[in-house]
Write a protein that holds these residues in place. Structure first.
Motif, PDB file in Angstrom:
ATOM      1  N   GLU A  21       0.860  -1.182   0.000  1.00  0.00           N
ATOM      2  CA  GLU A  21       0.000   0.000   0.000  1.00  0.00           C
ATOM      3  C   GLU A  21       0.899   1.235   0.000  1.00  0.00           C
ATOM      4  OE1 GLU A  21      -2.593   2.419  -0.601  1.00  0.00           O
ATOM      5  OE2 GLU A  21      -3.398   0.389  -0.370  1.00  0.00           O
ATOM      6  N   ILE A  35      -9.386  -2.837   1.553  1.00  0.00           N
ATOM      7  CA  ILE A  35      -8.343  -3.853   1.435  1.00  0.00           C
ATOM      8  C   ILE A  35      -8.826  -5.247   1.818  1.00  0.00           C
ATOM      9  CG2 ILE A  35      -6.047  -4.560   2.247  1.00  0.00           C
ATOM     10  CD1 ILE A  35      -6.002  -2.095   0.482  1.00  0.00           C
ATOM     11  N   THR A  91      -1.213  -7.236   3.206  1.00  0.00           N
ATOM     12  CA  THR A  91      -0.850  -5.915   2.699  1.00  0.00           C
ATOM     13  C   THR A  91       0.362  -5.433   3.479  1.00  0.00           C
ATOM     14  OG1 THR A  91      -3.149  -5.376   2.139  1.00  0.00           O
ATOM     15  CG2 THR A  91      -1.612  -3.533   2.358  1.00  0.00           C
TER      16      THR A  91
END
Length: 213
Positions: A21, A35, A91
């Protein structure tokens, strides 16, 4: 040991934007929608080369894991590892965790992990320890009311300091163990440091805490 500089790291992180990210502050308060697609959110501070977060993602596919690592030349290794295993529930963020409230909204995280954080043993560096009360205030803010923080370390001094810090903050100690591997916990996922230290016979300390509501 200082990580070797990787001049290609910036471009590599940008190329792997499906895992990294690049503008995390834009997701503040919206991580689940943007997400995780409504999966619970678990946050690791200091992801390192990614062994823990990759192992957790494999073991718990219904949870979305966010890993923060400030050192660019190290987080690229985590990206490579997660990419190799093709996990869609991870992430990674290349940011400093000094002010988490810039990245996450109130009550947004279900669980947090502090794995083998820098102990900062000198008294003058107390404020840098990730269990210093100023950090605990941030964790309390971003964690859900029943969310847990899990701390693992090989450093007895940091562990003892953290237990006192948690207690003074009003946290509930759900678990305290002075020899994690003696428990033979099948759910424990080891980090790179954990493997190295435990192989040398060093006890691994773990605690689980909940914050006052």
């Amino acid at each position: 040991m200082r990580a070797r500089h990787k001049p290609w790291a910036d471009d590599y992180l940008k190329e792997n934007h499906e895992l990294v990210e690049l503008n995390p502050a834009e997701n503040k308060g919206k991580w689940q929608q943007q997400i995780s697609k409504d999966k619970p959110l678990h946050l690791e501070i200091g992801t390192g080369k990614g062994q823990f977060i990759e192992g957790m993602a494999a073991q718990y596919p219904t949870i979305h894991f966010i890993g923060i690592e400030v050192v660019k030349s190290i987080i690229v290794s985590a990206v490579e590892k997660v990419k190799d295993f093709q996990h869609s529930n991870v992430t990674l963020i290349n940011e400093h965790a000094q002010d988490l409230s810039d990245l996450f909204g109130d009550n947004e995280i279900d669980e947090m992990y502090l794995n083998f954080s820098d102990p900062w043993p000198k008294n003058r560096h107390e404020k840098r320890r990730l269990t210093y009360h100023a950090f605990l205030e941030q964790y309390q803010r971003i964690l859900k009311p029943n969310g847990e923080l899990v701390l693992k370390t090989d450093n007895r001094g940091l562990f003892e300091y953290s237990l006192v810090s948690f207690s003074q903050f009003g946290c509930t100690l759900e678990e305290v163990t002075l020899d994690l591997h003696a428990l033979e916990d099948p759910t424990n996922v080891m980090t790179e440091y954990e493997e190295k230290f435990s192989a040398k016979g060093q006890p691994i300390y773990r605690c689980r805490v909940k914050f006052p509501k």
